[in-house]
Design a protein around this motif. Structure first.
Motif, short mmCIF file in Angstrom:
data_model
loop_
_atom_site.label_atom_id
_atom_site.label_comp_id
_atom_site.label_asym_id
_atom_site.label_seq_id
_atom_site.Cartn_x
_atom_site.Cartn_y
_atom_site.Cartn_z
N VAL A 1 0.86 -1.18 0.00
CA VAL A 1 0.00 0.00 0.00
C VAL A 1 0.89 1.24 0.00
CG1 VAL A 1 -1.87 -1.20 1.19
CG2 VAL A 1 -0.15 0.01 2.55
N THR A 2 0.33 2.41 0.08
CA THR A 2 1.12 3.63 0.14
C THR A 2 1.44 3.99 1.59
OG1 THR A 2 -0.78 5.12 0.26
CG2 THR A 2 -0.04 4.45 -1.94
N PRO A 3 2.58 4.64 1.84
CA PRO A 3 2.91 5.04 3.21
C PRO A 3 1.84 5.91 3.86
CG PRO A 3 4.84 5.21 1.82
CD PRO A 3 3.69 4.91 0.90
N ALA A 4 1.14 6.70 3.06
CA ALA A 4 0.10 7.58 3.61
C ALA A 4 -1.05 6.81 4.23
CB ALA A 4 -0.42 8.51 2.52
N GLU A 5 -1.15 5.51 3.93
CA GLU A 5 -2.25 4.70 4.46
C GLU A 5 -1.89 3.98 5.76
OE1 GLU A 5 -4.71 3.28 0.59
OE2 GLU A 5 -2.59 2.69 0.58
N ILE A 6 -0.70 4.23 6.28
CA ILE A 6 -0.25 3.63 7.54
C ILE A 6 -0.22 4.70 8.62
CG2 ILE A 6 1.60 2.39 8.72
CD1 ILE A 6 0.16 0.82 6.45
N VAL A 7 -0.97 4.49 9.70
CA VAL A 7 -1.04 5.43 10.81
C VAL A 7 -0.56 4.72 12.06
CG1 VAL A 7 -2.57 6.85 12.23
CG2 VAL A 7 -2.97 6.66 9.76
N PHE A 8 0.52 5.21 12.66
CA PHE A 8 1.05 4.57 13.86
C PHE A 8 0.18 4.89 15.07
CE2 PHE A 8 5.03 4.78 11.28
CZ PHE A 8 5.20 3.41 11.18
N THR A 9 -0.07 3.85 15.88
CA THR A 9 -0.89 3.96 17.08
C THR A 9 -0.16 3.27 18.23
OG1 THR A 9 -2.05 1.87 16.68
CG2 THR A 9 -2.99 3.87 15.67
N PRO B 1 7.80 -4.33 20.57
CA PRO B 1 7.47 -3.75 21.87
C PRO B 1 5.97 -3.57 22.08
CG PRO B 1 8.15 -2.03 20.37
CD PRO B 1 8.34 -3.33 19.63
N LYS B 2 5.54 -3.66 23.33
CA LYS B 2 4.18 -3.27 23.69
C LYS B 2 4.06 -1.76 23.56
CE LYS B 2 3.98 -7.07 26.97
NZ LYS B 2 5.39 -7.48 26.64
N GLY B 3 2.86 -1.29 23.28
CA GLY B 3 2.66 0.15 23.16
C GLY B 3 2.97 0.71 21.79
N SER B 4 3.10 -0.17 20.80
CA SER B 4 3.37 0.28 19.44
C SER B 4 2.56 -0.57 18.46
CB SER B 4 4.86 0.17 19.11
OG SER B 4 5.14 0.71 17.84
N GLY B 5 1.86 0.09 17.56
CA GLY B 5 1.06 -0.61 16.56
C GLY B 5 0.75 0.33 15.42
N PHE B 6 -0.13 -0.10 14.54
CA PHE B 6 -0.55 0.79 13.46
C PHE B 6 -1.94 0.41 12.97
CE2 PHE B 6 1.79 -2.53 11.07
CZ PHE B 6 0.86 -2.88 10.10
N ALA B 7 -2.56 1.36 12.30
CA ALA B 7 -3.82 1.12 11.60
C ALA B 7 -3.56 1.30 10.11
CB ALA B 7 -4.89 2.10 12.07
N PHE B 8 -4.10 0.38 9.31
CA PHE B 8 -4.15 0.59 7.87
C PHE B 8 -5.48 1.24 7.56
CE2 PHE B 8 -6.06 -1.03 3.92
CZ PHE B 8 -5.27 -0.32 3.01
N ILE B 9 -5.43 2.39 6.89
CA ILE B 9 -6.64 3.13 6.55
C ILE B 9 -6.59 3.45 5.05
CG2 ILE B 9 -7.95 5.25 6.94
CD1 ILE B 9 -6.76 5.29 9.78
#
Length: 390
Positions: A60-68, A207-215
């Motif tokens: 996908v494109t980098p703009a579609e990855i949001v770090f959470t 690590p815990k406390g790090s993830g992402f959403a694909f949007i």
């Protein structure tokens, strides 16, 4: 006493390479990534490098990855924003979803009055896509479908591409909790028309406390945490730079070693099934058994006796295991997944266990588990005159 860890679906131990990468960031790259000076821009480059790595993995494109912070935050953001900003009036989901999806859906129902439709699983824990089609045809309301890719307790895999195509054909948005499958298998969102997905780094030795959403960029989703332009204005707040770098390093290691890890873990899962079947008469396994339709890291066991204290007994023997999902294991009542799969008699006479593996799991670990379960089960299992057991 040696300790054995068999609860990798709850969390995985950090890889040494991940720790080293994070420590380096904490020592050297401490700048705020929103700052314009060199300290901040160095941190920003680290974030964007990982964003590109994640995007390349998912095609996908980098703009579609949001770090959470994790999959829970990602799922909350997606579901709440779909209702609040994309005019979703109806959600089709399953009673076997993770709590962060199930409770968020119920919260939106109470606050916004949207309609919620549950697709009931069969005795194996499978969702009928024919039922999904019928439900999508039954209403003109704007609909979000939320179904997890792999069940976190029994490991059943959803046909993600087919489900996404069905949703697209009927004009529905599709969100999938992909926390258990990210970095464990190839996922191509250029081919799978899913709109939203989620990830937690700690499920693949990050690590815990790090993830992402694909949007999906065409979705028009908006953020629910406001107060700054970070993460494409979809998630305000200073980014967790060392956590994001840790996620990136863990993903890199997982992708590099995916074939070797997968083959090893599949062999361990098969060995576990054979070993436990040999030593515990009447043992059963929940969900699907076929390799191609079951997540290789998870095995759901149904012991033929009732022992609510079995998790504690195993822990006292140095073996960490789960009696359900990590978010439900402290509860006195059975998980919703088990309540969907088991009848009243099974609920009264059996004990579910979730064994979950990683590339660090050995056959010796499984041998130790088997011996511990054999010892624990002996007072409960009685041989009948005809050679059967009760």
């Amino acid at each position: 006493m040696d300790r054995i860890y068999l609860d990798n679906a709850a969390t995985t131990p950090l890889a040494e390479e991940v720790i080293d990468a994070m420590v380096q960031v904490l020592k050297v790259n401490f700048g705020n990534p929103s700052s314009t000076h060199s300290f901040g821009q160095e941190a920003k480059i680290l974030i964007e490098t990982v964003r590109r790595e994640v995007a390349d993995y998912l095609k996908v494109t980098p703009a579609e990855i949001v770090f959470t912070s994790c999959g829970t935050e990602s799922n909350n953001m997606i579901i709440k924003s779909c209702v609040n900003h994309l005019a979703v009036e109806r959600i089709i989901t399953s009673p076997m979803e993770h709590k962060c999806v199930a409770e968020t859906v119920m919260d939106m129902k109470k606050r916004r009055g949207l309609e919620v439709v549950y697709l009931r699983p069969d005795s194996n824990g499978d969702i009928s896509l024919d039922d999904l089609v019928q439900q999508l045809k039954s209403s003109d309301k704007k609909t979000l479908v939320s179904l997890m890719h792999a069940n976190n307790e029994i490991g059943n895999l959803l046909d993600l591409k087919k489900t996404a195509q069905i949703c697209k054909e009927h004009g529905a948005l599709f969100h999938s909790d992909t926390v258990q499958t990210m970095a464990h298998m190839e996922i191509d969102f250029s081919d799978i028309p899913v709109d939203f997905a989620s990830c937690s780094a700690h499920k693949f030795h990050g690590p815990k406390g790090s993830g992402f959403a694909f949007i999906r960029k065409s979705s028009g989703l908006k953020g629910i945490i406001t107060g700054g332009p970070q993460e494409r204005s979809l998630r305000a707040g200073t980014e967790n730079v060392c956590g994001i770098v840790g996620l990136g390093r863990a993903l890199e290691l997982s992708l590099k070693n995916m074939q070797a890890y997968t083959e090893h873990i599949k062999s361990i899962k098969e060995y576990t099934i054979q070993k436990l079947t040999q030593i515990i008469p009447g043992i059963r396994f929940n969900g699907r058994s076929a390799e191609e339709s079951s997540l290789y890291t998870v095995l759901s066991v149904l012991l033929p006796f009732k022992d609510p204290m079995i998790g504690l007994k195993l822990d006292m023997k140095g073996i960490a295991i789960s009696q359900g999902s990590a978010c439900s294991s402290g509860a006195a009542k059975p998980s919703m997944v088990m309540m969907m799969l088991l009848d009243d008699e099974d609920m009264q006479r059996t004990t579910p266990l979730r064994i979950s593996f990683s590339h660090l799991t050995t056959k010796e670990d499984i041998d130790a588990l088997a011996e511990a379960l054999k010892e624990i089960s002996q007072p409960f299992i009685i041989e009948n005159a005809d050679g059967t057991y009760r």
